[in-house]
Design a protein around this motif. Structure first.
Motif, PDB file in Angstrom:
ATOM      1  N   SER A  58       4.524   1.600  -1.425  1.00 26.67           N
ATOM      2  CA  SER A  58       4.615   2.414  -2.378  1.00 26.67           C
ATOM      3  C   SER A  58       4.004   1.519  -3.797  1.00 26.67           C
ATOM      4  CB  SER A  58       6.246   1.485  -2.499  1.00 26.67           C
ATOM      5  OG  SER A  58       7.033   2.333  -1.147  1.00 26.67           O
ATOM      6  N   GLU A  62       0.907  -1.622   0.376  1.00 24.39           N
ATOM      7  CA  GLU A  62      -0.423  -0.170  -0.176  1.00 24.39           C
ATOM      8  C   GLU A  62       1.085   0.888  -0.219  1.00 24.39           C
ATOM      9  OE1 GLU A  62      -3.784   0.886  -0.090  1.00 24.39           O
ATOM     10  OE2 GLU A  62      -3.441  -1.291  -0.724  1.00 24.39           O
ATOM     11  N   PRO A 104       0.873   4.062  -4.832  1.00 23.39           N
ATOM     12  CA  PRO A 104       0.501   5.028  -5.426  1.00 23.39           C
ATOM     13  C   PRO A 104       0.545   5.291  -6.812  1.00 23.39           C
ATOM     14  CG  PRO A 104       1.619   4.991  -3.014  1.00 23.39           C
ATOM     15  CD  PRO A 104       1.231   3.435  -4.056  1.00 23.39           C
TER      16      PRO A 104
END
Ligand code: GSH
Length: 223
Positions: free
Chosen positions: A104, A102, A107
């Motif tokens: 790295s 979540e 995004p």
């Protein structure tokens, strides 16, 4: 009783999958996305102020964030399964991937979704070339290079071991499933990265994954 507040076509599918792997009892409360905005319905805010999914309730406890939910579930129901022993190199890798998914990997995948949608949104004709130019530049200079770096990194890591934390399947693989499924749906993950594709094939063949699909209903990730 554990209740999974499950939004269709979302990250909460992996929570159902983990619960099936654990063999835990749970209920699914389904929520539908708004078909125009794809946002969660306001009822989810009654469960947790952010109104996102996944979120689970278990007696008096309400737990949000997939990584926190996964830690909560394996601690209470794992009996030592799906988590490497504390203090081992595998445990460090496990913690890393649990956060990486979540923190790295997602995004740039989210940015890709947003910028693809900007281009497709209705807008006055004179604004379209400007929106296209901005979206195109952001994609080619920022998003696509980042996606390539991450996909190459994950592909390389799966060359070290069969699973993300080591040679055993763990809950970190459950957490990593979503960015990889999202990458296959909308970010060009394909046979040019054979280890990641083989990972997806292996997880999709697991009986618990299949049972979770039956419990959760249709699962088609946003493109
Ligand atoms: N980092 C959070 C992300 C939660 C999240 O953004 N969930 C999406 C579903 S994949 C959601 O609820 N989207 C609907 C909305 O934002 O209204 C997690 O892993 O739980």
């Amino acid at each position: 009783m554990i209740v999974v507040h499950h939004l269709n076509n979302s990250r909460s599918q992996r929570v159902l999958w983990l619960l099936e792997e654990l063999g835990a009892d749970y209920e699914v409360k389904r929520y539908g996305r708004n078909p125009k905005t794809m946002l969660a319905p306001p009822e989810l805010r009654a469960v947790h102020p952010l109104g996102k999914s996944p979120v689970i309730t278990d007696g008096a406890a309400t737990v949000a964030e997939s990584g926190a939910i996964i830690e909560y579930l394996v601690e209470r129901h794992g009996g030592g399964r799906f988590t490497p022993a504390p203090g081992t190199p595998e445990r460090l890798r496990y913690t890393y991937w649990l956060h990486y998914a979540e923190g790295s990997a997602m995004p740039p995948l989210l940015l890709k979704l947003v910028f693809d949608r900007i281009e497709q949104s209705p807008m006055p004709f004179f604004a379209r070339p400007i929106a296209r130019a901005i979206a195109g530049k952001t994609r080619s200079l920022l998003i696509e290079p980042q996606l390539r770096v991450h996909l190459d990194f994950m592909e390389g890591e799966l060359g070290r071991n069969a699973w993300f934390a080591g040679n055993e399947f763990t809950a970190a693989d459950v957490q990593m499933s979503f960015p990889l499924e999202a990458a296959a749906a909308r970010a060009g993950l394909d046979g040019s990265r054979p280890r990641l594709m083989a990972f997806l094939e292996r997880i999709h063949a697991r009986p618990a994954y299949q049972r979770a699909l039956e419990r959760g209903g249709a699962y088609q990730l946003l493109r």
